[in-house]
Design an enzyme around this catalytic site. Structure first.
Site, short mmCIF file in Angstrom:
data_model
loop_
_atom_site.label_atom_id
_atom_site.label_comp_id
_atom_site.label_asym_id
_atom_site.label_seq_id
_atom_site.Cartn_x
_atom_site.Cartn_y
_atom_site.Cartn_z
N TYR A 139 -10.14 14.37 -7.95
CA TYR A 139 -9.18 13.76 -8.89
C TYR A 139 -8.40 14.85 -9.64
O TYR A 139 -7.18 14.77 -9.77
CB TYR A 139 -9.94 12.88 -9.86
CG TYR A 139 -9.08 12.09 -10.82
CD1 TYR A 139 -8.34 11.00 -10.39
CD2 TYR A 139 -9.02 12.45 -12.17
CE1 TYR A 139 -7.56 10.27 -11.27
CE2 TYR A 139 -8.23 11.72 -13.06
CZ TYR A 139 -7.51 10.63 -12.60
OH TYR A 139 -6.72 9.92 -13.49
N LEU A 193 -18.89 18.25 -6.10
CA LEU A 193 -18.32 18.83 -4.88
C LEU A 193 -19.40 19.10 -3.83
O LEU A 193 -19.14 18.96 -2.63
CB LEU A 193 -17.56 20.11 -5.21
CG LEU A 193 -16.81 20.76 -4.05
CD1 LEU A 193 -15.82 19.78 -3.42
CD2 LEU A 193 -16.10 22.02 -4.50
N ASP A 241 0.87 -1.18 0.00
CA ASP A 241 0.00 0.00 0.00
C ASP A 241 0.91 1.23 0.00
O ASP A 241 1.62 1.48 0.97
CB ASP A 241 -0.90 -0.01 1.24
CG ASP A 241 -1.82 1.20 1.32
OD1 ASP A 241 -1.64 2.16 0.53
OD2 ASP A 241 -2.71 1.20 2.18
#
Length: 452
Positions: free
Chosen positions: A358, A297, A261
């Site tokens: 993103y 958002l 990870d």
């Protein structure tokens, strides 16, 4: 991965006839890189009367290409390299631009146009900067006019850089080749004389060791394959949940797998330990791992926002600090030091509805790369980013058909790219011949019609 049946139909006899009559997009089958194929087939015309133009012509001749300074009115042309390095005013562009324009109808399918000019930001003179920006704008617009899989791109030279620098040769070869099939309307900046040309252009990463994160499938797995094809030993990294796919991908490239990870505080130390144990060196780091957690958002929550930032940018910043502080990754060999390539996105350039998290993370990657170039330069290294547009992957195959078709056609090449197109550009930026290029974000998007 979804099949682009429209492109296949267009490239059949009947399909071409029908789609042309209806005025529909005409995506071509692109010329992609094959190690056994010629660099480019047909005459390469160098336009311009300067020392830079002469040096470029001389370099092309060393690759056994058919290099011309002029061409007959009925001859087919494989590529045109138009050199504008001496343009001091916008009016100085005219002669070479019109000579270039006169050859465009003779350009072969999947042909190449490459412009070469000095960096506009390298001069404070308004007239000289205007001329250079003019060459840039002309190249971007010309890329929109290309047909039959042809592309137009530029090489931007630092103010006093000699065209014999290895980075110029590396950029020329990349842009001429099938490696740049899905790159158009873009610019490769060559900032320094750093770099080393390979003894074998089919194996430019021979004896190098690379690590690729997010390598179990998709673009990451394709990057690992191309790096291995180019001669590198590859460490493939992905989360433990992808362990089976990761092992399969590692076996395919004769590499080693590391289940990890990357958001762990000790992620970089574990990568360094793995590289030291298995290979005794580490030359290239490709930050490919990334996630999406899309939401408007207004409906965004902390887990969605924070997880994307943590994986897509914070992990890279943390790992880079540790990697560059290690002797294993900071070594310099033949004047070439460590290379970092990060995956950005056109979403980070133009934005995308429902992807504020993103887009923020990918724009942040570009900021990291731009600022990090000075830090890497001190180690004779480079840091660059690749920003893919619409690429045919498992993720895009799940998009609604209508949305997917629009996304495919929304670029100058009227089709989606393939994972290998991203991988080829990563491999180029990771190569010692690109060591003169740093701080760059290079789009692999077919000249997507959004953003810069």
């Amino acid at each position: 991965m979804a099949t682009d049946t429209y492109t296949e139909f267009v490239n059949s006899g009947l399909g071409r006839k029908i789609t042309k009559s209806l005025g529909l997009p005409q995506p071509a089958k692109l010329r992609r890189y094959r190690p056994e194929a010629p660099l480019i087939e047909g005459p390469v015309v160098v336009v311009g009367a300067s020392e830079v133009a002469d040096n470029i012509a001389a370099r092309l001749l060393t690759w056994d290409l058919d290099v011309r300074r002029h061409i007959g009115p009925k001859e087919k042309v494989a590529a045109v390299v138009a050199v504008f390095d001496t343009a001091a005013t916008p009016a100085d562009l005219s002669r070479n631009v019109l000579e270039l324009g006169g050859m465009l109808k003779q350009l072969k399918p999947s042909g190449r146009v490459i412009t070469v000019f000095r960096d506009p930001e390298s001069t404070d003179d308004p007239t000289a900067r205007a001329a250079r920006k003019g060459a840039e704008g002309m190249t971007r617009s010309l890329a929109h006019e290309m047909r039959a899989g042809a592309t137009a791109n530029g090489i931007v030279l630092h103010e006093q850089l000699d065209a014999t620098a290895p980075g110029v040769a590396g950029a020329l070869r990349y842009l001429l080749s099938g490696r740049s099939a899905f790159v158009s309307g873009q610019f490769v900046s060559v900032n320094s004389v750093n770099g080393q040309l390979p003894h074998d252009w089919a194996a430019p990463l021979q004896d190098q060791v690379a690590v690729v994160t997010g390598a179990a499938r998709g673009i990451g797995a394709s990057i690992a394959k191309v790096l291995r094809r180019d001669g590198a030993q590859v460490i493939l990294v992905d989360v433990p949940a992808a362990g089976e796919a990761l092992a399969a991908a590692a076996n395919e490239v004769e590499g080693t797998a590391l289940q990890l990870d990357i958001t762990r505080d000790d992620a970089a130390e574990r990568i360094l330990d793995h590289a030291q144990q298995h290979y005794g060196r580490l030359d290239i780091v490709v930050h490919n791992a990334g996630i999406t957690r899309d939401k408007l958002l207004a409906n965004m929550d902390a887990p969605r926002w924070d997880s994307v930032i943590a994986v897509n940018i914070e992990s890279q910043l943390r790992m880079n600090r540790t990697l560059l502080g290690s002797e294993l990754f900071s070594r310099v060999e033949n004047g070439v030091g460590p290379r970092i390539v990060s995956l950005a996105s056109t979403s980070g350039i133009a934005g995308n509805r429902g992807q504020t998290n993103y887009a923020a993370s990918k724009s942040a990657v570009m900021g990291m790369v731009s600022a990090g170039s000075a830090q890497l330069e001190a180690r004779h290294g480079t840091i660059n980013a690749v920003a893919p547009g619409f690429i045919e992957t498992e993720m895009t195959a799940k998009m609604p058909l209508g949305t997917r078709e629009v996304a495919r056609r929304l670029n100058s090449l009227s089709q989606g790219g393939l994972p290998v197109d991203v991988a080829e550009t990563v491999a180029f930026l990771a190569s010692p011949s690109a060591a003169g290029t740093s701080g760059l974000t290079l789009r692999v998007c077919g000249q997507n019609l959004v953003g810069a």
